[in-house]
Design a protein around this motif. Structure first.
Motif, PDB file in Angstrom:
ATOM      1  N   TRP A 149      -0.927  30.325  32.539  1.00  0.00           N
ATOM      2  CA  TRP A 149      -1.177  29.419  33.670  1.00  0.00           C
ATOM      3  C   TRP A 149       0.001  28.491  33.917  1.00  0.00           C
ATOM      4  CZ3 TRP A 149      -0.840  24.219  33.011  1.00  0.00           C
ATOM      5  CH2 TRP A 149      -0.994  23.720  31.704  1.00  0.00           C
ATOM      6  N   ARG A 150       0.660  28.180  32.805  1.00  0.00           N
ATOM      7  CA  ARG A 150       1.781  27.260  32.926  1.00  0.00           C
ATOM      8  C   ARG A 150       2.997  27.960  33.501  1.00  0.00           C
ATOM      9  NH1 ARG A 150       3.079  22.157  30.223  1.00  0.00           N
ATOM     10  NH2 ARG A 150       5.275  22.013  30.708  1.00  0.00           N
ATOM     11  N   ARG A 201      -7.565   8.104  38.918  1.00  0.00           N
ATOM     12  CA  ARG A 201      -8.926   8.514  38.535  1.00  0.00           C
ATOM     13  C   ARG A 201      -9.714   8.943  39.776  1.00  0.00           C
ATOM     14  NH1 ARG A 201     -11.824   5.500  33.741  1.00  0.00           N
ATOM     15  NH2 ARG A 201     -10.279   5.752  32.106  1.00  0.00           N
ATOM     16  N   ALA A 226       0.162   5.720  32.304  1.00  0.00           N
ATOM     17  CA  ALA A 226       0.920   5.156  31.175  1.00  0.00           C
ATOM     18  C   ALA A 226       2.345   5.694  31.160  1.00  0.00           C
ATOM     19  CB  ALA A 226       0.216   5.476  29.853  1.00  0.00           C
ATOM     20  N   ALA A 227       2.495   6.973  31.459  1.00  0.00           N
ATOM     21  CA  ALA A 227       3.832   7.584  31.457  1.00  0.00           C
ATOM     22  C   ALA A 227       4.698   7.002  32.574  1.00  0.00           C
ATOM     23  CB  ALA A 227       3.711   9.105  31.603  1.00  0.00           C
ATOM     24  N   ALA A 270       7.065  16.646  34.720  1.00  0.00           N
ATOM     25  CA  ALA A 270       6.018  17.144  33.830  1.00  0.00           C
ATOM     26  C   ALA A 270       4.694  17.333  34.549  1.00  0.00           C
ATOM     27  CB  ALA A 270       5.841  16.168  32.653  1.00  0.00           C
ATOM     28  N   TRP A 271       4.394  16.516  35.557  1.00  0.00           N
ATOM     29  CA  TRP A 271       3.025  16.508  36.060  1.00  0.00           C
ATOM     30  C   TRP A 271       2.797  16.629  37.548  1.00  0.00           C
ATOM     31  CZ3 TRP A 271       2.683  12.869  31.601  1.00  0.00           C
ATOM     32  CH2 TRP A 271       1.994  13.461  30.539  1.00  0.00           C
ATOM     33  N   ARG A 326     -11.400  18.594  35.969  1.00  0.00           N
ATOM     34  CA  ARG A 326     -11.773  18.516  34.563  1.00  0.00           C
ATOM     35  C   ARG A 326     -10.769  17.556  33.903  1.00  0.00           C
ATOM     36  NH1 ARG A 326     -11.464  21.607  29.675  1.00  0.00           N
ATOM     37  NH2 ARG A 326      -9.474  22.465  30.311  1.00  0.00           N
ATOM     38  N   ASP A 327     -11.242  16.712  33.005  1.00  0.00           N
ATOM     39  CA  ASP A 327     -10.360  15.758  32.329  1.00  0.00           C
ATOM     40  C   ASP A 327      -9.653  14.824  33.310  1.00  0.00           C
ATOM     41  OD1 ASP A 327     -10.901  16.666  29.753  1.00  0.00           O
ATOM     42  OD2 ASP A 327      -9.385  18.240  29.890  1.00  0.00           O
ATOM     43  N   THR A 380     -10.172  11.629  34.117  1.00  0.00           N
ATOM     44  CA  THR A 380      -9.803  10.280  33.647  1.00  0.00           C
ATOM     45  C   THR A 380      -8.690  10.366  32.601  1.00  0.00           C
ATOM     46  OG1 THR A 380     -11.330  10.012  31.768  1.00  0.00           O
ATOM     47  CG2 THR A 380     -12.218   9.563  33.956  1.00  0.00           C
ATOM     48  N   LEU A 381      -8.716  11.411  31.806  1.00  0.00           N
ATOM     49  CA  LEU A 381      -7.651  11.602  30.811  1.00  0.00           C
ATOM     50  C   LEU A 381      -6.301  11.774  31.511  1.00  0.00           C
ATOM     51  CD1 LEU A 381      -6.583  12.172  27.929  1.00  0.00           C
ATOM     52  CD2 LEU A 381      -7.289  14.558  28.248  1.00  0.00           C
ATOM     53  N   ARG A 382      -6.247  12.677  32.467  1.00  0.00           N
ATOM     54  CA  ARG A 382      -5.005  12.899  33.213  1.00  0.00           C
ATOM     55  C   ARG A 382      -4.534  11.606  33.856  1.00  0.00           C
ATOM     56  NH1 ARG A 382      -4.017  18.273  34.795  1.00  0.00           N
ATOM     57  NH2 ARG A 382      -2.769  17.497  36.506  1.00  0.00           N
ATOM     58  N   ALA A 440       3.927   6.319  25.080  1.00  0.00           N
ATOM     59  CA  ALA A 440       2.917   5.744  25.981  1.00  0.00           C
ATOM     60  C   ALA A 440       1.834   6.777  26.299  1.00  0.00           C
ATOM     61  CB  ALA A 440       3.588   5.258  27.267  1.00  0.00           C
ATOM     62  N   ALA A 441       2.238   8.009  26.507  1.00  0.00           N
ATOM     63  CA  ALA A 441       1.268   9.062  26.832  1.00  0.00           C
ATOM     64  C   ALA A 441       0.334   9.326  25.649  1.00  0.00           C
ATOM     65  CB  ALA A 441       2.005  10.338  27.239  1.00  0.00           C
ATOM     66  N   ASN A 467      -8.003   6.846  25.639  1.00  0.00           N
ATOM     67  CA  ASN A 467      -8.984   7.397  26.585  1.00  0.00           C
ATOM     68  C   ASN A 467     -10.152   8.017  25.814  1.00  0.00           C
ATOM     69  OD1 ASN A 467     -10.012  10.002  28.022  1.00  0.00           O
ATOM     70  ND2 ASN A 467      -9.307   8.684  29.684  1.00  0.00           N
ATOM     71  N   VAL A 520       8.236   7.364  27.020  1.00  0.00           N
ATOM     72  CA  VAL A 520       7.217   8.009  27.855  1.00  0.00           C
ATOM     73  C   VAL A 520       6.208   8.755  26.975  1.00  0.00           C
ATOM     74  CG1 VAL A 520       6.813   9.829  29.556  1.00  0.00           C
ATOM     75  CG2 VAL A 520       8.626   8.156  29.932  1.00  0.00           C
ATOM     76  N   ASP A 540      -5.188   8.422  33.088  1.00  0.00           N
ATOM     77  CA  ASP A 540      -4.718   7.399  32.150  1.00  0.00           C
ATOM     78  C   ASP A 540      -3.355   7.766  31.558  1.00  0.00           C
ATOM     79  OD1 ASP A 540      -7.107   6.217  32.710  1.00  0.00           O
ATOM     80  OD2 ASP A 540      -7.928   6.332  30.688  1.00  0.00           O
ATOM     81  N   VAL A 541      -3.195   9.044  31.219  1.00  0.00           N
ATOM     82  CA  VAL A 541      -1.931   9.470  30.597  1.00  0.00           C
ATOM     83  C   VAL A 541      -0.783   9.367  31.601  1.00  0.00           C
ATOM     84  CG1 VAL A 541      -0.698  11.457  29.639  1.00  0.00           C
ATOM     85  CG2 VAL A 541      -3.002  10.919  28.836  1.00  0.00           C
ATOM     86  N   ILE A 542      -1.025   9.811  32.823  1.00  0.00           N
ATOM     87  CA  ILE A 542       0.056   9.785  33.822  1.00  0.00           C
ATOM     88  C   ILE A 542       0.407   8.338  34.195  1.00  0.00           C
ATOM     89  CG2 ILE A 542       0.707  10.458  36.172  1.00  0.00           C
ATOM     90  CD1 ILE A 542      -0.899  13.077  35.671  1.00  0.00           C
ATOM     91  N   ALA A 579      -2.114   6.420  25.407  1.00  0.00           N
ATOM     92  CA  ALA A 579      -3.092   6.469  26.507  1.00  0.00           C
ATOM     93  C   ALA A 579      -4.121   7.575  26.282  1.00  0.00           C
ATOM     94  CB  ALA A 579      -2.374   6.674  27.842  1.00  0.00           C
ATOM     95  N   ALA A 580      -3.665   8.731  25.819  1.00  0.00           N
ATOM     96  CA  ALA A 580      -4.598   9.840  25.565  1.00  0.00           C
ATOM     97  C   ALA A 580      -5.552   9.481  24.434  1.00  0.00           C
ATOM     98  CB  ALA A 580      -3.814  11.112  25.229  1.00  0.00           C
ATOM     99  N   TYR A 588      -3.519  17.529  25.399  1.00  0.00           N
ATOM    100  CA  TYR A 588      -3.013  17.411  26.772  1.00  0.00           C
ATOM    101  C   TYR A 588      -1.563  16.908  26.780  1.00  0.00           C
ATOM    102  CZ  TYR A 588      -2.738  15.793  31.601  1.00  0.00           C
ATOM    103  OH  TYR A 588      -2.332  15.574  32.893  1.00  0.00           O
TER     104      TYR A 588
END
Lengths: 243, 243
Positions: free
Chosen positions: B230-231, B147, B165-166, B201-202, B154-155, B157-159, A165-166, A173, A162, B161-163, A169-170, A197
């Motif tokens: 924030w996390r 997407r 792929a994961a 994770a997401w 914010r971000d 497309t990045l989020r 792959a992440a 991108n 995982v 693509d990464v998710i 992909a990042a 990220y």
């Protein structure tokens, strides 16, 4: 790196001038691809334009597709060597992000070529398929390293696959955004942002923790479900400041 | 789903018995692949064994490779339709995990066939490449949905693509473990477990959020000093929502 050098030496035994021939084959091929199209250009056209024989072409490239991606084999070998040279103290997620940056560096070294290739790959389905298998090999290289690092962990192979792959992909991108923008802008900063990220989600060494800070000690907060969030935040902050 | 049905209807206008011909082509092909090897089997061998003409084969399958993966086009269409039918209130990460489960279901419906194909794909590089492009199409389908859902973020497309792929990596990690174990064991449970690692994770709606506990119980948050606030807040909120 050693693997790629060995391969190069095999390709051109005792002839240090040979890489120039390889470069001129790539240059001739791209000139023809851009002028006449990829499908319309044959290996014979390329060798004619480069002024060399057919056998010279196949000494460097197994097929016409390979001349489109002349540096991936070396980059894969560099990545493998980089990961093999890791220390056990390296954060594995940070390490695979650094390994992915080797791919960016290869693209960023020659923006014009990279942008031309990107456009070509969008147009020719066979090249797109070729690229997918290259990307898959990078991903497996990262995953294999992570699998070894996570071998003692529960769900080690899952985590490894995982995260690999992440990371890919990042990286892609950000790389593709840069290629679509004709190689304008700061590719390194974009890739750093994208990889952050991923490390944010999974690294044990979060980006914020970098730079000789205090020990990354654990904070335990005990609260009640009914406590308002502002109060929980205040309590945590005051707990954090007691360091 | 509609797309695939339309395609089927086009392939066999007004002839509901035709899918049986498609099935017997697949069965004949696999019998020959297992007996004589994939490379050694021609389309002519397949149509002869199935007792149909060459044109019938190409009505269903553009190439010999396609007969190895007879259900992916339908599964891709099902996935696209499933995502198109999403509500805005669906958690996007949970939704793509459910979409990925459609692929698992296709494999789990016919374990013997799936295991045979897995072995075949390991042996034939061309099939491996074909499979990579199928996997990439699933990943793009998931990423396109994400997407759109993340377009205001914010971000985004990045989020996305990464998710995507994961999710694909987690799903395939579990699916391949099941295939390597000859289709023994509970594939659904393995895939659920793998996908939970990604939602953990997401997703804004963690898997643990099911089940109704009592009202004012104690919440214990264990975090690190270096974790951004924030996390921490997000983690507490998700803990609080476990009611």
């Amino acid at each position: 790196m050693t693997d790629a050098q060995t391969a190069d030496q095999k390709a051109a035994p005792g002839a240090p001038a040979k890489p120039a021939m390889r470069d001129s084959l790539v240059a001739a091929a791209f000139r023809l691809f851009l002028e006449h199209g990829y499908e319309q250009t044959t290996v014979d056209d390329i060798v004619k334009a480069a002024g060399v024989g057919r056998r010279s072409f196949f000494r460097y490239f197994p097929s016409k597709e390979d001349v489109v991606f002349p540096d991936h084999e070396k980059c894969l070998a560099d990545m493998t060597a980089f990961l093999r040279d890791s220390a056990d103290t390296d954060d594995p997620v940070v390490r695979v992000c650094d390994a992915a940056r080797l791919v960016l560096r290869m693209y960023a070294e020659n923006p014009t070529f990279s942008v031309q290739r990107y456009r070509l790959t969008r147009q020719v389905p066979g090249l797109r398929t070729y690229e997918l298998s290259v990307v898959w090999r990078y991903e497996r290289t990262l995953a294999d390293y992570l699998r070894a690092r996570f071998s003692a962990r529960r769900d080690g192979t899952l985590r490894a696959d995982v995260i690999a792959a992440a990371v890919v992909a990042a990286h892609n991108n950000a790389l593709r955004a840069w290629l679509r923008a004709d190689g304008q802008g700061d590719a390194t900063a974009e890739v750093d942002h994208a990889l952050a990220y991923v490390t944010e989600a999974w690294s044990s060494e979060r980006p914020a923790a970098a730079g000789g800070e205090e020990e990354d000690d654990v904070v335990i907060v005990i609260t009640r479900r009914s406590t308002p969030m502002w109060r929980v935040v205040r309590d945590i902050e005051s707990g954090l400041n007691q360091g």
